[in-house]
Structures are given as C-alpha cells and as structure tokens.
Design a protein around this motif. Sequence first.
Motif, PDB file in Angstrom:
ATOM      1  N   PHE A 260      36.445  -9.390 -18.515  1.00  0.00           N
ATOM      2  CA  PHE A 260      35.466 -10.189 -19.091  1.00  0.00           C
ATOM      3  C   PHE A 260      33.956  -9.627 -19.251  1.00  0.00           C
ATOM      4  O   PHE A 260      33.782  -9.052 -18.314  1.00  0.00           O
ATOM      5  CB  PHE A 260      35.337 -11.544 -18.223  1.00  0.00           C
ATOM      6  CG  PHE A 260      36.345 -12.457 -18.422  1.00  0.00           C
ATOM      7  CD1 PHE A 260      36.507 -13.372 -19.525  1.00  0.00           C
ATOM      8  CD2 PHE A 260      37.164 -12.792 -17.320  1.00  0.00           C
ATOM      9  CE1 PHE A 260      37.578 -14.410 -19.816  1.00  0.00           C
ATOM     10  CE2 PHE A 260      38.157 -13.912 -17.200  1.00  0.00           C
ATOM     11  CZ  PHE A 260      38.320 -14.590 -18.611  1.00  0.00           C
ATOM     12  N   GLN A 261      33.692  -9.670 -20.109  1.00  0.00           N
ATOM     13  CA  GLN A 261      32.281  -8.961 -20.603  1.00  0.00           C
ATOM     14  C   GLN A 261      31.618  -9.668 -21.948  1.00  0.00           C
ATOM     15  O   GLN A 261      32.245 -10.149 -22.691  1.00  0.00           O
ATOM     16  CB  GLN A 261      32.188  -7.520 -20.856  1.00  0.00           C
ATOM     17  CG  GLN A 261      32.492  -6.630 -19.621  1.00  0.00           C
ATOM     18  CD  GLN A 261      31.518  -6.604 -18.709  1.00  0.00           C
ATOM     19  OE1 GLN A 261      30.516  -7.123 -18.676  1.00  0.00           O
ATOM     20  NE2 GLN A 261      32.026  -5.925 -17.506  1.00  0.00           N
ATOM     21  N   ASP A 262      30.142  -9.827 -21.659  1.00  0.00           N
ATOM     22  CA  ASP A 262      29.768 -10.375 -22.947  1.00  0.00           C
ATOM     23  C   ASP A 262      29.178  -9.195 -23.995  1.00  0.00           C
ATOM     24  O   ASP A 262      28.240  -8.460 -23.893  1.00  0.00           O
ATOM     25  CB  ASP A 262      28.319 -11.119 -22.448  1.00  0.00           C
ATOM     26  CG  ASP A 262      27.493 -11.737 -23.502  1.00  0.00           C
ATOM     27  OD1 ASP A 262      28.170 -11.730 -24.891  1.00  0.00           O
ATOM     28  OD2 ASP A 262      26.861 -12.732 -23.125  1.00  0.00           O
ATOM     29  N   VAL A 263      30.172  -9.170 -25.013  1.00  0.00           N
ATOM     30  CA  VAL A 263      29.989  -8.049 -25.993  1.00  0.00           C
ATOM     31  C   VAL A 263      28.790  -8.137 -26.928  1.00  0.00           C
ATOM     32  O   VAL A 263      28.371  -7.230 -27.550  1.00  0.00           O
ATOM     33  CB  VAL A 263      31.403  -7.690 -26.604  1.00  0.00           C
ATOM     34  CG1 VAL A 263      32.296  -7.188 -25.564  1.00  0.00           C
ATOM     35  CG2 VAL A 263      31.934  -8.646 -27.671  1.00  0.00           C
ATOM     36  N   ASN A 264      28.660  -9.756 -27.246  1.00  0.00           N
ATOM     37  CA  ASN A 264      27.409  -9.855 -28.245  1.00  0.00           C
ATOM     38  C   ASN A 264      26.303 -10.544 -27.568  1.00  0.00           C
ATOM     39  O   ASN A 264      25.161 -10.776 -28.354  1.00  0.00           O
ATOM     40  CB  ASN A 264      28.001 -10.831 -29.273  1.00  0.00           C
ATOM     41  CG  ASN A 264      28.524 -12.169 -28.894  1.00  0.00           C
ATOM     42  OD1 ASN A 264      28.453 -12.277 -27.460  1.00  0.00           O
ATOM     43  ND2 ASN A 264      29.147 -12.898 -29.607  1.00  0.00           N
ATOM     44  N   ASN A 265      26.311 -10.225 -26.019  1.00  0.00           N
ATOM     45  CA  ASN A 265      24.869 -10.822 -25.390  1.00  0.00           C
ATOM     46  C   ASN A 265      24.357 -12.185 -25.977  1.00  0.00           C
ATOM     47  O   ASN A 265      23.316 -12.329 -25.893  1.00  0.00           O
ATOM     48  CB  ASN A 265      23.941  -9.713 -25.585  1.00  0.00           C
ATOM     49  CG  ASN A 265      23.837  -8.576 -25.064  1.00  0.00           C
ATOM     50  OD1 ASN A 265      24.753  -8.444 -23.978  1.00  0.00           O
ATOM     51  ND2 ASN A 265      23.132  -7.521 -25.534  1.00  0.00           N
ATOM     52  N   ASP A 266      25.437 -13.175 -25.998  1.00  0.00           N
ATOM     53  CA  ASP A 266      25.016 -14.656 -26.355  1.00  0.00           C
ATOM     54  C   ASP A 266      24.959 -15.433 -25.145  1.00  0.00           C
ATOM     55  O   ASP A 266      24.556 -16.652 -25.381  1.00  0.00           O
ATOM     56  CB  ASP A 266      25.945 -15.138 -27.407  1.00  0.00           C
ATOM     57  CG  ASP A 266      27.503 -15.355 -27.051  1.00  0.00           C
ATOM     58  OD1 ASP A 266      27.717 -14.989 -26.023  1.00  0.00           O
ATOM     59  OD2 ASP A 266      28.111 -15.679 -28.032  1.00  0.00           O
TER      60      ASP A 266
ATOM     61  N   LEU B 205      34.787  -1.554 -19.990  1.00  0.00           N
ATOM     62  CA  LEU B 205      33.841  -2.116 -20.934  1.00  0.00           C
ATOM     63  C   LEU B 205      32.631  -1.883 -19.996  1.00  0.00           C
ATOM     64  O   LEU B 205      32.365  -2.600 -18.949  1.00  0.00           O
ATOM     65  CB  LEU B 205      33.846  -3.603 -21.252  1.00  0.00           C
ATOM     66  CG  LEU B 205      34.975  -3.694 -22.297  1.00  0.00           C
ATOM     67  CD1 LEU B 205      36.193  -4.267 -21.550  1.00  0.00           C
ATOM     68  CD2 LEU B 205      34.543  -4.927 -23.399  1.00  0.00           C
ATOM     69  N   ALA B 206      31.711  -0.806 -20.419  1.00  0.00           N
ATOM     70  CA  ALA B 206      30.311  -0.609 -19.753  1.00  0.00           C
ATOM     71  C   ALA B 206      29.286   0.143 -20.747  1.00  0.00           C
ATOM     72  O   ALA B 206      29.527   0.483 -21.931  1.00  0.00           O
ATOM     73  CB  ALA B 206      30.894   0.657 -18.769  1.00  0.00           C
ATOM     74  N   ASP B 207      28.157  -0.266 -20.279  1.00  0.00           N
ATOM     75  CA  ASP B 207      26.929   0.185 -21.211  1.00  0.00           C
ATOM     76  C   ASP B 207      26.823   1.702 -21.005  1.00  0.00           C
ATOM     77  O   ASP B 207      26.095   2.250 -20.247  1.00  0.00           O
ATOM     78  CB  ASP B 207      25.770  -0.652 -20.975  1.00  0.00           C
ATOM     79  CG  ASP B 207      24.540  -0.443 -21.959  1.00  0.00           C
ATOM     80  OD1 ASP B 207      24.718   0.371 -22.886  1.00  0.00           O
ATOM     81  OD2 ASP B 207      23.580  -0.958 -21.690  1.00  0.00           O
TER      82      ASP B 207
END
Length: 542
Positions: free
Chosen positions: A354-360, A415-417
Amino acid sequence: MKRQILVFATLLLLPAAHAPAEDAPVPLPVKPHFVEETASAGLSTRYEGDWEYMVGGGVSAFDCDDDGYPDMLLPGGKDKAALYRNVSTRGGALRFEPVKESGVEVDSLLGSYPIDIDSDGITDLVLLRLGENIVMRGKGACHFERANEAWNFKGGAEWSASFAATWERGSDWPTLAVGNYIDPKADMLPWGSCTDNWLHRPDQPPGHTSRRFADPLPLKPSYCALSMLFTDWNRSGTPSLRVSNDREYYKGGREQMWHVEPGKPPVLYSEAEGWKYLRIWGMGIASYDLDFDGYPEYFLTSMADNKLQTLVETPKDGKGPAAYKDVAFAKGATAHRPYTGGDWHPSTAWHTEFQDVNNDGRADLFIAKGNVAEMPDFAAKDPNNLLVQNEKGNFVEMGLEAGIASMKVSRGAALADFNLDGKVDLVVTNRWSDAEIWRNDTPDAGHFAAFRLRQPGANRDGIGSWIEIRKDGHVMHREITIGGGHAGGQLGFTHFGVGKDEKVEFRVIWPDGKADAWQTVDADGFYTVAPGKAAETWAPSR
C-alpha cells in the motif's frame, strides 16, 4: 515443475479488478502516471535460477550512505546479488550505480530486509537465502560485514523467503522471525515437506541488556511461509506475528497468527479467539488502515484468490476477537485475473504494498504478478496491478493507464520516493529478465509529507510506532513495521499523500505507547521526528 491446481471457476466470471457498480457515479481518482526509466537507470540484475527460485526475488530499499536517497539491494537468484547506490538528483531522472565489494554480493539470495539490529544508526541487512541466512552489519558508506558469529545468528541451511522483525516490550535487541519454505533436500512427492519457521529472540529476557540472539526457536506447526508480519492488529501494544502460507505444499495447514508475548513461548491464535480457518496460496501481506478506524486492513496475495481482510468487530481496549471478513470483492480489489493482454487465465500474485501514488490522501495498492514458471492453468501474460482508491474507498485498476502494466514474470517490488520529489516511484524484479523501474510523473498529484522516526537507545527507527495524520475530519493511521510484502522490505521515510492540504497536523505514538502532542508542519516536506520533540525539517544535499 508440475503442480496440482484448483481453479475457482466462479472467480473468472467476476470483473477483472474494477470497483462494483454504485447507484451514483463515483468520480475517478487522480490518474497516476509513471515513466519507465529502466534503460537509463543503470539496473542490470536478473533474478535467475530454476525451480528452487520460483519464489523470492524480493527488493530491499534503504539509505546505505546517509544521503537520504533510497538505495536498493536486488537479488540475483542463483547469480550474485547487487547493491545499487542511488545517484539521482531531487526531482530528476532515476539513476543508480552498482557498489563494488559492498559485502552483500552473495549468490542464492531470495530476498532481504533492512533493519538497524544493533541500534547504532547504521542500517544492517538480513539476507534470506537458499542455504545459510546471513545478517550483515552496516559499516556505513554502503559497506557491510558478516555478523552471524558476533551476534550468534544461526542462519541454518534451509529455503527462506519471508521475514519480520519487532522489538518485544522491554528488550533492547530485536526479535526476528524467519519463514522457511519446503525442504529442498527432501523428496518433493507427495507434497507436504514444509520446514519449520524460526523465531530468533534476544538471548536475555526482557529488561536485561542483550547484544546477541538466542538459538532459534522453531515455530510448530509451520506450513511453508512466504510472508510474515509483526503487527499490532488490535492496538493492544503487543504485536502479533501473521504468517501467510503456500497451500501447495503443506498438509492440513492454514493461515496463521501467533501470540508473541514478552518472556512467554509463542502460541497460535485459535478459532475460539475468532481466528478463522483459511487456506490460500499465501505469498504476500500488505497492511494499512483503509477505513480510518485505527485498525489495519490486510491484503493477502495468492493464486487467483487474493483477500482483503477487515476486522468483523472493532476491539475495545485492545481486546476482542481476531475475526476477519474478506471485502476484496466489495472494494474492487480481487485482482484475480489479468485486466489487459488477452490472457484471461487466473493470475498469480506475489509482492504487494500500500502506498499513495497520487498523493490524494488515500492509500493505493500495488501487486506484482507473474506465473510461477510455465503453469498452463494460470496466466502467462499477467500484468502488475495498480489499484487506485477512490473517494468511496473502492479500488479502480489503473495499471494500464499509469504505464506500469509489464508482462514480465514479476516477483518482488518496492514503492519508494527514489528522487525525493514527493511522489512514490516503483521498482520490480523479474524472473529471467532485468529489474524494471518507473519514475512517478503524475502531473496532478497532491501534496505530501514524509517522516523518519529517530528515537534514542534501542529500536532507533521506532519500529512498532504509529504515525497519525488528521485530514478531512478523520485520522490516517499508519503502523511502522519490518516485514510483509514478498521477500523484501523498506526502511526510511514514511510517505503520506495529503491532497490539497498545505499544512499537515500529525503525531507519533511510539512503541512504548506514549503519544506525542499533535503538531503542525508544512506540506511538501521531509521531517525527522524524535520522541517529545518538534519535527525537524530535512532536505537533501543534491
């Protein structure tokens, strides 16, 4: 390798992965957009090997040179693993360089997990192998040294593909759980040759100083574990150990959860405690509080039969039945067959996250897909999923639109920045082909905030903490864990999307149960947080 397969025909009649119909149209979430940069990123590691490497392939992402950018260790299977230093610039293209003579270029690696075992502020690694598992002490500057003998970590000689870690209450040394698969030395027919999982606890009871592990404690019964996670499912303050098992090889097995109480032997949760009998081809675990009630939901990957579990009854004061119901279909998260490519056979799912890929402000769900090898009853063209959550809490498949619908035989992922631009990027390992990487280039992404916990003494990264954010009349809760996924995990900044909010109100509940006061920071920032102190702004040097 032939496997006996049970195909759920009724699942094939369901929609591929889209949310169920609603009375009124629900606006589509912000469409994520990823740019593949595999060719230019500098990654050239393949997960190679025959049937012994049909599982594994996990990625670990962590900062090994203290510059804030996530580096990564990629497994080579039968070939050598490779550690890659992140040389990206902030907001720029993703670029990596292999680290020479790092100490972790081992063969037979199925996966790895970063963890600061000795709490010296330098990340260590646990290497899961076909053969002896190895703990590697971080020396800084992306170099490591073997620590099995110094820390009395007995790595065995099994087939290990899952891992989880916690600091039991009162302990200054971690407890490590290692999940072992089938016995590679045994006769594979008939099925049922699962090897015992192990619990590596400190060699001193809670309250005493320890700098080494006791001899491993077998977790009996064990049923061919492929994912493990220490998680405080009921917010009691004492994490339990969830274990997801591959039903292909066990006899009479099931999904498991263990009581792991300080100073006591581990005990399985029973049906009398609400734990329901469940059998899946369990391969990965992901957790996140999706409904803002303070308790995590759990996504379990399998072959066609993925589960999204939520508590039947909310615990009171940390007490209540460990009873879960499956809401995957209701939430549009079955992900049971390919959504594109023309192959409608059942899917095979591995790493999930789980990660917030669109930053909503709503967590999204990634699932790595890939046939075990060439199993004819399961999809050969099996694209990875990107399930994006809408404002009603249902999931919409956007893997194709986002540009990450690879048809390669995937296994692990992270999934990482990677370029620290506030948007979560994606790397995926593949059997028999190079790893792939995508930069998140979502033009309409919302704001973000990222936090790295730093507590004094033991457990420097605050594993077992909860980060909470107030937003839109509810509270987002996220547990800081080591484990889950499939054969790989992450350590570093914890990412939150916050939508249109320009200010972020947050607090940390630390592993000892003490809650910091709520504090407010600016959105679009990276912060380090210590107990009882104001968050400190952090910025990269490049």
